[in-house]
Design an enzyme around this catalytic site. Structure first.
Site, short mmCIF file in Angstrom:
data_model
loop_
_atom_site.label_atom_id
_atom_site.label_comp_id
_atom_site.label_asym_id
_atom_site.label_seq_id
_atom_site.Cartn_x
_atom_site.Cartn_y
_atom_site.Cartn_z
N ASP A 30 30.22 13.03 -21.81
CA ASP A 30 29.47 14.00 -20.99
C ASP A 30 28.14 14.28 -21.68
OD1 ASP A 30 30.64 16.01 -18.54
OD2 ASP A 30 28.70 16.53 -19.43
N PHE A 152 41.38 11.89 -4.79
CA PHE A 152 41.88 12.78 -3.73
C PHE A 152 42.46 14.09 -4.27
CE2 PHE A 152 42.12 8.44 -2.16
CZ PHE A 152 41.38 8.55 -0.99
N LEU A 153 42.30 14.35 -5.58
CA LEU A 153 42.92 15.56 -6.14
C LEU A 153 42.33 16.81 -5.50
CD1 LEU A 153 40.78 17.18 -8.17
CD2 LEU A 153 41.30 15.28 -9.67
N PHE A 249 47.47 22.65 6.12
CA PHE A 249 46.09 22.85 6.60
C PHE A 249 46.06 23.46 8.01
CE2 PHE A 249 45.30 20.44 2.94
CZ PHE A 249 44.00 20.72 2.56
N CYS A 260 33.81 20.09 -2.26
CA CYS A 260 33.97 18.82 -1.53
C CYS A 260 33.80 18.91 -0.03
CB CYS A 260 35.33 18.22 -1.87
SG CYS A 260 35.42 17.71 -3.59
N ARG A 327 31.84 27.08 -6.01
CA ARG A 327 30.92 26.36 -5.16
C ARG A 327 31.27 26.56 -3.68
NH1 ARG A 327 30.80 20.71 -8.50
NH2 ARG A 327 32.91 21.34 -9.03
P1 NAD Z 1 31.43 18.39 -11.79
O1 NAD Z 1 30.07 18.82 -11.37
O2 NAD Z 1 32.51 19.36 -12.04
O3 NAD Z 1 31.31 17.46 -13.09
C1 NAD Z 1 30.34 16.47 -13.28
C2 NAD Z 1 30.15 16.26 -14.77
O4 NAD Z 1 29.33 15.13 -15.00
C3 NAD Z 1 29.50 17.43 -15.49
O5 NAD Z 1 30.29 17.83 -16.58
C4 NAD Z 1 28.15 16.86 -15.97
O6 NAD Z 1 27.72 17.43 -17.20
C5 NAD Z 1 28.51 15.40 -16.13
N1 NAD Z 1 27.38 14.45 -16.15
C6 NAD Z 1 26.24 14.48 -15.42
N2 NAD Z 1 25.46 13.42 -15.74
C7 NAD Z 1 26.13 12.71 -16.66
C8 NAD Z 1 25.85 11.50 -17.37
N3 NAD Z 1 24.72 10.81 -17.19
N4 NAD Z 1 26.77 11.05 -18.26
C9 NAD Z 1 27.92 11.74 -18.46
N5 NAD Z 1 28.22 12.88 -17.84
C10 NAD Z 1 27.35 13.36 -16.93
O7 NAD Z 1 31.90 17.36 -10.64
P2 NAD Z 1 33.36 17.18 -10.00
O8 NAD Z 1 33.74 18.36 -9.19
O9 NAD Z 1 34.30 16.65 -11.04
O10 NAD Z 1 33.02 16.01 -8.95
C11 NAD Z 1 32.65 14.71 -9.38
C12 NAD Z 1 32.67 13.78 -8.19
O11 NAD Z 1 34.02 13.66 -7.69
C13 NAD Z 1 31.85 14.24 -6.98
O12 NAD Z 1 31.32 13.12 -6.34
C14 NAD Z 1 32.88 14.92 -6.10
O13 NAD Z 1 32.52 14.89 -4.75
C15 NAD Z 1 34.10 14.05 -6.32
N6 NAD Z 1 35.37 14.74 -6.10
C16 NAD Z 1 35.54 16.03 -6.52
C17 NAD Z 1 36.77 16.66 -6.33
C18 NAD Z 1 36.97 18.10 -6.75
O14 NAD Z 1 37.96 18.69 -6.32
N7 NAD Z 1 36.11 18.67 -7.56
C19 NAD Z 1 37.83 15.98 -5.73
C20 NAD Z 1 37.63 14.65 -5.33
C21 NAD Z 1 36.40 14.05 -5.52
#
Ligand code: NAD
Length: 436
Positions: A30, A152-153, A249, A260, A327
């Site tokens: 990260d 899909f979590l 749902f 999401c 969010r």
């Molecule tokens: P998040 O914002 O919680 O985490 C993203 C992380 O990436 C952050 O810690 C950030 O510091 C890090 N980051 C940014 N640039 C970076 C780089 N160059 N190298 C390394 N780390 C870097 O995001 P999230 O909620 O985990 O979501 C991530 C993706 O997964 C999104 O596309 C989201 O749509 C998808 N998704 C999220 C969920 C959910 O429930 N949150 C579920 C399914 C899919």
């Protein structure tokens, strides 16, 4: 296998920890130094059930590492998972700038053949672009391919959803890539759906947007229930026995939030517009949801002359229980409206307060004030009105008498339909919920 996960948010960190749990050697990368320091000490930067226990266990086993030094980590990785954010841009399209940065970092670092797997949710066709982009910036003469493995979590149950996922979807364009991903997931013993990259990208949006649609449909029906004298809870119960509909749902409320559904509905809608297609169903879900979020405030405004100087209790800040994520949480829109209207807000949430303070610091804000308390009793003391935005268990467990006993006026607006209408009435509480 030597796996590296880029991005340690809800998706990346949970994936990394679960890969280590299943026997892989995992490095989580990260850019956020603070986060990495915490994780190295076995502390999870996000609130998610079971996550910290598994982190501690796998940190101790030596299979799980954390670093900001991406060059070192990517250099000899067999598989790199990308889990960085893809937030929404002002026009609703997906912002792929984090994907671009990490792709370039990977291209300039890898020194052996490597499969790069995009776990982030990205518009259909993005993986093709990522592959070309990485190949354009490669420094060493190595084989690199991109695969899609959407996540899909659900937040709040992320670890369980990963270790006991209903299915794993992989999208690949070669046998080499498919075999590597099958090897990654060998020990998970879960159903695997193997499709093309573009189909995998679409499975993610189609699944999320379908759920968003299901929620908005129930909210739409709930609003109509109020007008025609039906009860949405009974209606949902009656529907739930039909296996074609399913029992999940179906809860009406103040709309979906989170990181999401809002952005994924807008991104697919935006993609359709770009292709000259009107995705009417998803468009309708977006519209219904945006209105639904402030339904309670509008309802309460019909009852009150003013919110100015009133003690307003807010129970629940996060977009859903089990997470500290705010969010797109409906609480943000509603509290802003209340503060603009001059209310004195007292808010309770079991885990979301610290994050909420980043949006609304304690004290005077807009035309009102906001104060945070660590228990429900304190929150309800002498309140003129109470709003419920999140169905945390401790809020669901409140006995109706408690509202009557503690509040100055026992007047409750519940966005999650948590209490029995009759019990609230018997306890002397004036109670408004959604669709009944
Ligand atoms: P998040 O914002 O919680 O985490 C993203 C992380 O990436 C952050 O810690 C950030 O510091 C890090 N980051 C940014 N640039 C970076 C780089 N160059 N190298 C390394 N780390 C870097 O995001 P999230 O909620 O985990 O979501 C991530 C993706 O997964 C999104 O596309 C989201 O749509 C998808 N998704 C999220 C969920 C959910 O429930 N949150 C579920 C399914 C899919």
């Amino acid at each position: 296998m030597r796996i590296v996960v880029a991005g340690t948010g809800y998706v990346g960190l949970v994936a990394g920890v679960c890969f280590a749990e299943k026997g892989h050697d995992v490095t989580c990368v990260d850019t956020d130094e603070e986060k990495v320091k915490l994780m190295q000490r076995g502390i999870s930067p996000i609130y998610e059930n079971d996550l910290e226990n598994l982190m501690k266990k796998n940190n101790a086993s030596g299979r799980l590492h954390y670093t900001t030094n991406y060059k070192e980590a990517y250099r000899d990785a067999e598989v790199i998972f990308i889990g960085v954010g893809t937030p929404e841009r002002l026009d609703g399209s997906a912002d792929l700038s984090y994907i671009a940065v990490v792709s370039r970092q990977i291209a300039e670092s890898i020194e052996r053949d490597c499969l790069v797997v995009v776990k982030s949710t990205v518009p259909i066709g993005t993986n093709d672009k990522v592959e070309q982009f990485i190949k354009d910036f490669l420094i060493h003469d190595v084989r690199v391919e991109i695969a899609s493995n959407p996540e899909f979590l659900a937040q709040g149950t992320a670890v369980r959803d990963t270790l006991q996922a209903s299915r794993i979807v992989i999208g690949t364009e070669s046998k080499w890539a498919e075999d590597k991903l099958l090897e990654v997931y060998k020990n998970f013993n879960l159903p695997i759906v193997s499709v093309s990259r573009r189909s995998a990208e679409m499975v993610k949006y189609a699944s999320n947007d379908f759920l968003a649609l299901k929620i908005s449909y129930m909210n739409d029906i709930a609003n109509l229930c109020e007008l025609v004298g039906a009860d949405i809870e009974d209606v949902a119960k009656g529907m739930s026995y039909d296996q074609r509909i399913g029992g999940t749902f179906l809860n009406a409320g103040i709309g979906y939030g989170g990181s999401c559904f809002p952005k994924d509905t807008k991104a697919l809608n935006n993609l359709a517009i770009q292709k000259g297609y009107q995705l009417k169903t998803v468009e309708a879900a977006i519209e219904v949801n945006s209105k639904q979020k402030t339904k309670l405030f509008r309802k309460a405004s019909e009852r009150m002359i003013t919110f100015e100087g009133l003690n307003v209790t807010v129970l629940g800040l996060t977009f859903k229980p089990g997470t500290d994520d705010l969010r797109e949480a409906p609480s943000l829109d509603n509290i802003k409206l209340l503060l603009e209207a001059g209310a004195n807000v007292v808010a309770f949430d079991p885990v979301g307060i610290e994050n909420f303070k980043k949006h609304f610091p304690e004290g005077e804000v807009l035309h009102g004030t906001i104060r945070y308390v660590d228990n429900i009793e304190k929150a309800l003391q002498k309140a003129n009105i109470c709003f419920i935005f999140t169905e945390w268990k401790e809020i669901r467990d409140i006995k109706p008498k408690m509202f009557y006993r503690l509040m100055h006026t026992p007047l409750v607006y519940d966005g999650r339909n948590l209490y029995d209408l009759e019990k609230m009435e018997n306890a002397g509480v004036e109670y408004y919920s959604i669709g009944r």
